[in-house]
Design a protein around this motif. Structure first.
Motif, PDB file in Angstrom:
ATOM      1  N   GLU A   1      39.343   2.929  -1.298  1.00 51.06           N
ATOM      2  CA  GLU A   1      38.390   1.984  -1.863  1.00 51.06           C
ATOM      3  C   GLU A   1      39.053   1.118  -2.934  1.00 51.06           C
ATOM      4  O   GLU A   1      39.832   1.602  -3.756  1.00 51.06           O
ATOM      5  CB  GLU A   1      37.205   2.734  -2.463  1.00 51.06           C
ATOM      6  CG  GLU A   1      36.026   1.828  -2.746  1.00 51.06           C
ATOM      7  CD  GLU A   1      34.796   2.640  -3.142  1.00 51.06           C
ATOM      8  OE1 GLU A   1      33.714   2.031  -3.206  1.00 51.06           O
ATOM      9  OE2 GLU A   1      34.916   3.852  -3.384  1.00 51.06           O
ATOM     10  N   THR A   2      38.731  -0.170  -2.915  1.00 50.18           N
ATOM     11  CA  THR A   2      39.331  -1.117  -3.852  1.00 50.18           C
ATOM     12  C   THR A   2      38.858  -0.848  -5.274  1.00 50.18           C
ATOM     13  O   THR A   2      37.670  -0.649  -5.533  1.00 50.18           O
ATOM     14  CB  THR A   2      38.960  -2.559  -3.465  1.00 50.18           C
ATOM     15  OG1 THR A   2      39.335  -2.784  -2.112  1.00 50.18           O
ATOM     16  CG2 THR A   2      39.682  -3.550  -4.355  1.00 50.18           C
ATOM     17  N   LYS A   3      39.808  -0.888  -6.202  1.00 51.05           N
ATOM     18  CA  LYS A   3      39.487  -0.695  -7.612  1.00 51.05           C
ATOM     19  C   LYS A   3      39.427  -2.069  -8.293  1.00 51.05           C
ATOM     20  O   LYS A   3      40.465  -2.692  -8.506  1.00 51.05           O
ATOM     21  CB  LYS A   3      40.543   0.186  -8.284  1.00 51.05           C
ATOM     22  CG  LYS A   3      40.632   1.591  -7.688  1.00 51.05           C
ATOM     23  CD  LYS A   3      41.634   2.449  -8.450  1.00 51.05           C
ATOM     24  CE  LYS A   3      41.678   3.867  -7.893  1.00 51.05           C
ATOM     25  NZ  LYS A   3      42.575   4.762  -8.670  1.00 51.05           N
ATOM     26  N   ILE A   4      38.236  -2.513  -8.591  1.00 47.83           N
ATOM     27  CA  ILE A   4      38.089  -3.865  -9.147  1.00 47.83           C
ATOM     28  C   ILE A   4      37.249  -3.898 -10.422  1.00 47.83           C
ATOM     29  O   ILE A   4      37.128  -4.949 -11.050  1.00 47.83           O
ATOM     30  CB  ILE A   4      37.449  -4.817  -8.119  1.00 47.83           C
ATOM     31  CG1 ILE A   4      36.062  -4.306  -7.702  1.00 47.83           C
ATOM     32  CG2 ILE A   4      38.355  -5.005  -6.911  1.00 47.83           C
ATOM     33  CD1 ILE A   4      35.296  -5.284  -6.826  1.00 47.83           C
ATOM     34  N   TYR A   5      36.683  -2.780 -10.833  1.00 50.79           N
ATOM     35  CA  TYR A   5      35.758  -2.779 -11.960  1.00 50.79           C
ATOM     36  C   TYR A   5      36.440  -2.291 -13.235  1.00 50.79           C
ATOM     37  O   TYR A   5      36.998  -1.186 -13.283  1.00 50.79           O
ATOM     38  CB  TYR A   5      34.550  -1.886 -11.668  1.00 50.79           C
ATOM     39  CG  TYR A   5      33.751  -2.328 -10.471  1.00 50.79           C
ATOM     40  CD1 TYR A   5      32.742  -3.276 -10.592  1.00 50.79           C
ATOM     41  CD2 TYR A   5      34.017  -1.795  -9.207  1.00 50.79           C
ATOM     42  CE1 TYR A   5      32.007  -3.687  -9.493  1.00 50.79           C
ATOM     43  CE2 TYR A   5      33.283  -2.207  -8.101  1.00 50.79           C
ATOM     44  CZ  TYR A   5      32.286  -3.146  -8.252  1.00 50.79           C
ATOM     45  OH  TYR A   5      31.573  -3.552  -7.156  1.00 50.79           O
ATOM     46  N   THR A   6      36.379  -3.128 -14.271  1.00 51.72           N
ATOM     47  CA  THR A   6      36.861  -2.734 -15.599  1.00 51.72           C
ATOM     48  C   THR A   6      35.644  -2.368 -16.440  1.00 51.72           C
ATOM     49  O   THR A   6      34.692  -3.152 -16.546  1.00 51.72           O
ATOM     50  CB  THR A   6      37.629  -3.885 -16.276  1.00 51.72           C
ATOM     51  OG1 THR A   6      38.730  -4.253 -15.459  1.00 51.72           O
ATOM     52  CG2 THR A   6      38.144  -3.454 -17.643  1.00 51.72           C
ATOM     53  N   LEU A   7      35.670  -1.183 -17.021  1.00 48.18           N
ATOM     54  CA  LEU A   7      34.522  -0.646 -17.751  1.00 48.18           C
ATOM     55  C   LEU A   7      34.873  -0.463 -19.222  1.00 48.18           C
ATOM     56  O   LEU A   7      35.939   0.079 -19.550  1.00 48.18           O
ATOM     57  CB  LEU A   7      34.106   0.700 -17.141  1.00 48.18           C
ATOM     58  CG  LEU A   7      33.044   1.515 -17.880  1.00 48.18           C
ATOM     59  CD1 LEU A   7      31.699   0.800 -17.862  1.00 48.18           C
ATOM     60  CD2 LEU A   7      32.925   2.907 -17.251  1.00 48.18           C
TER      61      LEU A   7
ATOM     62  N   SER B   1      37.030   2.146  -8.860  1.00 51.73           N
ATOM     63  CA  SER B   1      36.302   1.858  -7.617  1.00 51.73           C
ATOM     64  C   SER B   1      34.835   2.211  -7.832  1.00 51.73           C
ATOM     65  O   SER B   1      34.463   2.803  -8.859  1.00 51.73           O
ATOM     66  CB  SER B   1      36.866   2.700  -6.473  1.00 51.73           C
ATOM     67  OG  SER B   1      36.624   4.085  -6.712  1.00 51.73           O
ATOM     68  N   LEU B   2      33.988   1.883  -6.859  1.00 56.12           N
ATOM     69  CA  LEU B   2      32.572   2.233  -6.961  1.00 56.12           C
ATOM     70  C   LEU B   2      32.370   3.743  -7.071  1.00 56.12           C
ATOM     71  O   LEU B   2      31.556   4.220  -7.860  1.00 56.12           O
ATOM     72  CB  LEU B   2      31.808   1.690  -5.750  1.00 56.12           C
ATOM     73  CG  LEU B   2      31.356   0.232  -5.807  1.00 56.12           C
ATOM     74  CD1 LEU B   2      30.750  -0.186  -4.478  1.00 56.12           C
ATOM     75  CD2 LEU B   2      30.365   0.002  -6.937  1.00 56.12           C
ATOM     76  N   GLU B   3      33.114   4.500  -6.277  1.00 55.08           N
ATOM     77  CA  GLU B   3      32.989   5.952  -6.310  1.00 55.08           C
ATOM     78  C   GLU B   3      33.417   6.515  -7.661  1.00 55.08           C
ATOM     79  O   GLU B   3      32.807   7.455  -8.179  1.00 55.08           O
ATOM     80  CB  GLU B   3      33.819   6.577  -5.189  1.00 55.08           C
ATOM     81  CG  GLU B   3      33.176   6.470  -3.809  1.00 55.08           C
ATOM     82  CD  GLU B   3      31.810   7.156  -3.758  1.00 55.08           C
ATOM     83  OE1 GLU B   3      31.679   8.275  -4.294  1.00 55.08           O
ATOM     84  OE2 GLU B   3      30.880   6.561  -3.192  1.00 55.08           O
ATOM     85  N   GLU B   4      34.442   5.935  -8.229  1.00 54.13           N
ATOM     86  CA  GLU B   4      34.902   6.393  -9.544  1.00 54.13           C
ATOM     87  C   GLU B   4      33.880   6.059 -10.622  1.00 54.13           C
ATOM     88  O   GLU B   4      33.661   6.848 -11.554  1.00 54.13           O
ATOM     89  CB  GLU B   4      36.257   5.767  -9.873  1.00 54.13           C
ATOM     90  CG  GLU B   4      37.384   6.341  -9.023  1.00 54.13           C
ATOM     91  CD  GLU B   4      38.691   5.588  -9.205  1.00 54.13           C
ATOM     92  OE1 GLU B   4      39.761   6.210  -9.040  1.00 54.13           O
ATOM     93  OE2 GLU B   4      38.651   4.367  -9.506  1.00 54.13           O
TER      94      GLU B   4
END
Length: 202
Positions: free
Chosen positions: A2-8, A19-22
């Motif tokens: 899964e693509t990792k695109i989200y910085t939190l 990723s969404l799952e993470e």
């Protein structure tokens, strides 16, 4: 994978990308600040459609705080009328010069009684549907929104501008109604479910 695109933002610092799952494993809250590639700034998690689906968030709205009063609306309308009149006058003057139709001047002036209001009606619908403001509203930093402060639908914009006819024919009572409510809505705004807001108190 899964693509990792989200910085939190976690504890005041940007972490990731995830990723969404993470993100799901991190138990993200609706007001957590998240950013994706290509975004100029962070947004709250509830503003992302895919995160609302993932976490069961409800999209939250910040209610508009500042509303455009009768004076700003009147000035914006005056600017828009001037713009429409100027465009029509230039077009008609050019037509008369190009085709030597001096004898048609009276007919043109009479036709303007219908053409000008119709042109302004169409202009306002197109402008407010696409950008939420006309030239006059833009110059005064005001815009049309729905009751949540978001972009209104075409149906709302159409009803709003059609309702202006009723507000005018009732000896402007529809406009004066704006003095009687906290959100400064004219009657045509009430009928359409719209607001005219300003970004800040001016």
């Amino acid at each position: 994978m899964e693509t990792k695109i989200y910085t939190l933002v976690m504890k005041g610092k940007p972490e990731g990308p995830f990723s969404l799952e993470e993100l799901k494993a991190l138990d993200v809250k609706p007001d957590a600040f998240i950013r994706k590639p290509g975004m100029d700034d962070y947004k709250e998690a509830h503003e992302f459609e895919e995160l609302r689906s993932l976490f069961g968030f409800k999209q939250q709205f910040t209610a508009p705080q500042y509303f455009a009063g009768f004076d700003l609306r009147l000035l914006a309308a005056a600017i828009d009328w001037f713009l429409v009149l100027f465009v029509v006058a230039v077009a008609e003057f050019t037509y008369i010069l190009a085709f030597d139709k001096e004898d048609a001047v009276q007919l043109i002036l009479l036709s303007n009684l219908v053409a000008l209001p119709l042109l302004k009606f169409v202009y306002q619908i197109i402008a407010e549907t696409k950008t939420q403001f006309t030239v006059g509203k833009r110059m005064l930093n005001i815009k049309v929104t729905n009751l949540d402060g978001l972009k209104p639908s075409f149906h709302q914009i159409f009803i709003r501008n059609l309702g202006k006819i009723g507000s005018t024919l009732t000896l402007f009572i529809g406009y004066l109604y704006s003095f009687l409510n906290k959100k400064q809505q004219c009657l045509h705004d009430v009928w359409a479910g719209t607001l005219v807001i300003k970004e800040r108190l001016i």
